[in-house]
Design a protein around this motif. Sequence first.
Motif, mmCIF file in Angstrom:
data_model
loop_
_atom_site.group_PDB
_atom_site.id
_atom_site.type_symbol
_atom_site.label_atom_id
_atom_site.label_comp_id
_atom_site.label_asym_id
_atom_site.label_seq_id
_atom_site.Cartn_x
_atom_site.Cartn_y
_atom_site.Cartn_z
ATOM 1 N N GLY A 172 28.515 30.826 43.589
ATOM 2 C CA GLY A 172 29.656 31.564 43.055
ATOM 3 C C GLY A 172 30.873 30.665 42.958
ATOM 4 N N VAL A 173 31.221 30.275 41.733
ATOM 5 C CA VAL A 173 32.421 29.448 41.559
ATOM 6 C C VAL A 173 33.628 30.383 41.380
ATOM 7 C CG1 VAL A 173 31.151 27.464 40.672
ATOM 8 C CG2 VAL A 173 31.995 29.178 39.079
ATOM 9 N N THR A 174 34.811 29.783 41.368
ATOM 10 C CA THR A 174 36.045 30.590 41.409
ATOM 11 C C THR A 174 36.087 31.687 40.346
ATOM 12 O OG1 THR A 174 37.240 28.794 42.419
ATOM 13 C CG2 THR A 174 38.566 30.420 41.263
ATOM 14 N N GLU A 175 35.737 31.316 39.119
ATOM 15 C CA GLU A 175 35.755 32.330 38.033
ATOM 16 C C GLU A 175 34.867 33.514 38.360
ATOM 17 O OE1 GLU A 175 34.270 30.691 34.430
ATOM 18 O OE2 GLU A 175 36.075 29.494 34.139
ATOM 19 N N ASP A 176 33.674 33.211 38.891
ATOM 20 C CA ASP A 176 32.721 34.282 39.238
ATOM 21 C C ASP A 176 33.308 35.191 40.312
ATOM 22 O OD1 ASP A 176 30.720 33.039 37.680
ATOM 23 O OD2 ASP A 176 30.062 31.812 39.379
ATOM 24 N N VAL A 177 33.838 34.548 41.346
ATOM 25 C CA VAL A 177 34.296 35.310 42.507
ATOM 26 C C VAL A 177 35.497 36.180 42.130
ATOM 27 C CG1 VAL A 177 35.276 35.104 44.833
ATOM 28 C CG2 VAL A 177 33.412 33.593 44.129
ATOM 29 N N LEU A 178 36.482 35.567 41.447
ATOM 30 C CA LEU A 178 37.674 36.346 41.088
ATOM 31 C C LEU A 178 37.315 37.438 40.083
ATOM 32 C CD1 LEU A 178 40.489 33.623 40.970
ATOM 33 C CD2 LEU A 178 39.657 34.978 42.899
ATOM 34 N N GLY A 179 36.390 37.123 39.173
ATOM 35 C CA GLY A 179 35.944 38.124 38.182
ATOM 36 C C GLY A 179 35.308 39.317 38.879
ATOM 37 N N ARG A 180 34.459 39.038 39.845
ATOM 38 C CA ARG A 180 33.776 40.133 40.552
ATOM 39 C C ARG A 180 34.783 40.982 41.348
ATOM 40 N NH1 ARG A 180 28.398 41.339 42.022
ATOM 41 N NH2 ARG A 180 28.236 42.396 44.017
ATOM 42 N N LEU A 181 35.733 40.303 42.001
ATOM 43 C CA LEU A 181 36.733 41.052 42.771
ATOM 44 C C LEU A 181 37.517 41.997 41.852
ATOM 45 C CD1 LEU A 181 38.073 38.188 45.079
ATOM 46 C CD2 LEU A 181 36.832 40.239 45.819
ATOM 47 N N GLN A 182 37.864 41.472 40.664
ATOM 48 C CA GLN A 182 38.635 42.312 39.731
ATOM 49 C C GLN A 182 37.801 43.482 39.220
ATOM 50 O OE1 GLN A 182 40.143 39.038 37.462
ATOM 51 N NE2 GLN A 182 42.258 39.706 37.786
ATOM 52 N N GLU A 183 36.538 43.179 38.863
ATOM 53 C CA GLU A 183 35.633 44.257 38.401
ATOM 54 C C GLU A 183 35.506 45.350 39.452
ATOM 55 O OE1 GLU A 183 32.576 41.300 36.300
ATOM 56 O OE2 GLU A 183 31.679 42.673 37.763
ATOM 57 N N GLN A 184 35.574 44.924 40.713
ATOM 58 C CA GLN A 184 35.393 45.896 41.799
ATOM 59 C C GLN A 184 36.710 46.520 42.243
ATOM 60 O OE1 GLN A 184 33.116 43.419 44.561
ATOM 61 N NE2 GLN A 184 31.197 44.312 43.822
ATOM 62 N N GLY A 185 37.753 46.317 41.423
ATOM 63 C CA GLY A 185 39.003 47.054 41.619
ATOM 64 C C GLY A 185 39.999 46.436 42.576
ATOM 65 N N ALA A 186 39.779 45.171 42.981
ATOM 66 C CA ALA A 186 40.715 44.549 43.926
ATOM 67 C C ALA A 186 42.055 44.260 43.259
ATOM 68 C CB ALA A 186 40.121 43.247 44.454
ATOM 69 N N THR A 187 43.096 44.281 44.057
ATOM 70 C CA THR A 187 44.411 43.796 43.622
ATOM 71 C C THR A 187 44.537 42.383 44.179
ATOM 72 O OG1 THR A 187 45.248 46.022 43.931
ATOM 73 C CG2 THR A 187 46.889 44.278 43.689
ATOM 74 N N LEU A 188 44.798 41.423 43.287
ATOM 75 C CA LEU A 188 44.783 40.024 43.723
ATOM 76 C C LEU A 188 46.192 39.444 43.830
ATOM 77 C CD1 LEU A 188 41.802 38.627 41.576
ATOM 78 C CD2 LEU A 188 41.744 39.749 43.807
ATOM 79 N N GLU A 189 46.391 38.646 44.855
ATOM 80 C CA GLU A 189 47.635 37.862 44.976
ATOM 81 C C GLU A 189 47.231 36.413 45.229
ATOM 82 O OE1 GLU A 189 50.503 39.148 47.963
ATOM 83 O OE2 GLU A 189 51.490 37.190 47.893
ATOM 84 N N THR A 190 47.737 35.524 44.360
ATOM 85 C CA THR A 190 47.336 34.116 44.462
ATOM 86 C C THR A 190 48.524 33.249 44.819
ATOM 87 O OG1 THR A 190 45.503 34.383 42.929
ATOM 88 C CG2 THR A 190 46.421 32.177 43.090
ATOM 89 N N VAL A 191 48.305 32.295 45.700
ATOM 90 C CA VAL A 191 49.374 31.368 46.074
ATOM 91 C C VAL A 191 48.801 29.945 46.122
ATOM 92 C CG1 VAL A 191 48.996 31.917 48.529
ATOM 93 C CG2 VAL A 191 51.089 30.830 47.859
ATOM 94 N N VAL A 192 49.541 29.015 45.531
ATOM 95 C CA VAL A 192 49.136 27.607 45.614
ATOM 96 C C VAL A 192 49.689 27.056 46.919
ATOM 97 C CG1 VAL A 192 49.388 25.301 44.596
ATOM 98 C CG2 VAL A 192 49.019 27.292 43.117
ATOM 99 N N VAL A 193 48.796 26.559 47.761
ATOM 100 C CA VAL A 193 49.200 26.075 49.085
ATOM 101 C C VAL A 193 49.613 24.613 49.017
ATOM 102 C CG1 VAL A 193 48.368 25.619 51.435
ATOM 103 C CG2 VAL A 193 47.711 27.722 50.261
ATOM 104 N N ALA A 194 48.889 23.818 48.249
ATOM 105 C CA ALA A 194 49.212 22.384 48.210
ATOM 106 C C ALA A 194 48.642 21.728 46.966
ATOM 107 C CB ALA A 194 48.638 21.690 49.447
ATOM 108 N N GLU A 195 49.379 20.739 46.471
ATOM 109 C CA GLU A 195 48.885 19.851 45.402
ATOM 110 C C GLU A 195 48.820 18.469 46.049
ATOM 111 O OE1 GLU A 195 48.728 20.857 42.005
ATOM 112 O OE2 GLU A 195 50.317 22.356 41.724
#
Length: 263
Positions: A172-195
Amino acid sequence: MTISFDRAADYYDSTRTLAPEVSERLTAEILRLGRATPETTFFEPGIGTGRVALPIVERGYAYTGVDVSEAMMDKLRQKIEGKAHRLTLIQADATDLPLEDNSFDVAIAPHILHLIADWPRAMDELRRVLKPSGVLIYFHHTTNKTATRDAVGQQWRQILAGYGHDSGFTGGVTEDVLGRLQEQGATLETVVVAELSRESTMGSLMQAYRDRIYSHMWRVPDDIYPQALADLEAWAAQEFPDLNISIASQDTITLTAAYHWAG
Ligand SMILES: C[S@@+](CC[C@H](N)C(=O)[O-])C[C@H]1O[C@@H](n2cnc3c(N)ncnc32)[C@H](O)[C@@H]1O
């Protein structure tokens, strides 16, 4: 197929360590996104040597981790030996957790779902063991590679294909995981921790192939690895005779918290 990191236990920390300031920021963001209080309970599948877990454990939180590799968890056990802690470690597969439903407030998934062929099942297990009010924190680490480094990867895949090995495995790569979470109704909050900029040279990349450092290299059957490596080295010697050529990369460490998912 399960990818145990037994063989990497002795060197994993040297390839993945986070700088102290990055680790601090990561921990602070996990605690913020998880809305942690002293009673918050944490869970991590594929806990490994505790790169993400240890700073949270050291702050006194109750933390449960599972891993298929006892050798990786032994490294973590050594780090906490003699210290007071509330860490529980269990040898188990992330797709079949020996844990009760509704057990944890926060689940953290760093560097694990991309290793698991049946990643949807691992996500179902995460959802099951989270409390209805629980939060999943997905850790993703993207690497922006130089064209040179990409060329080496492409050549490697081509060589392996020539020996009949398909190197296209991804869990499960990032697109898969975030896509599944959204399909399953999750509310997502994303934060960049470090570059982060990671310095590396062609010589050290070739050494990593020789030492079979990374898990994608372990999947290549032993009977074709030496010949495939010799082919790669011959190609690299032609294309990049200067082993000191830089193949620096840019890494981004991101956390995505999924709310309203477990309930
Ligand atoms: C890349 S390491 C990540 C370790 C830690 N989460 C970190 O971020 O440093 C992946 C870990 O997951 C474990 N692992 C791989 N597949 C697993 C599975 N199906 N169930 C449980 N653990 C697994 C490996 O043994 C290894 O310790």
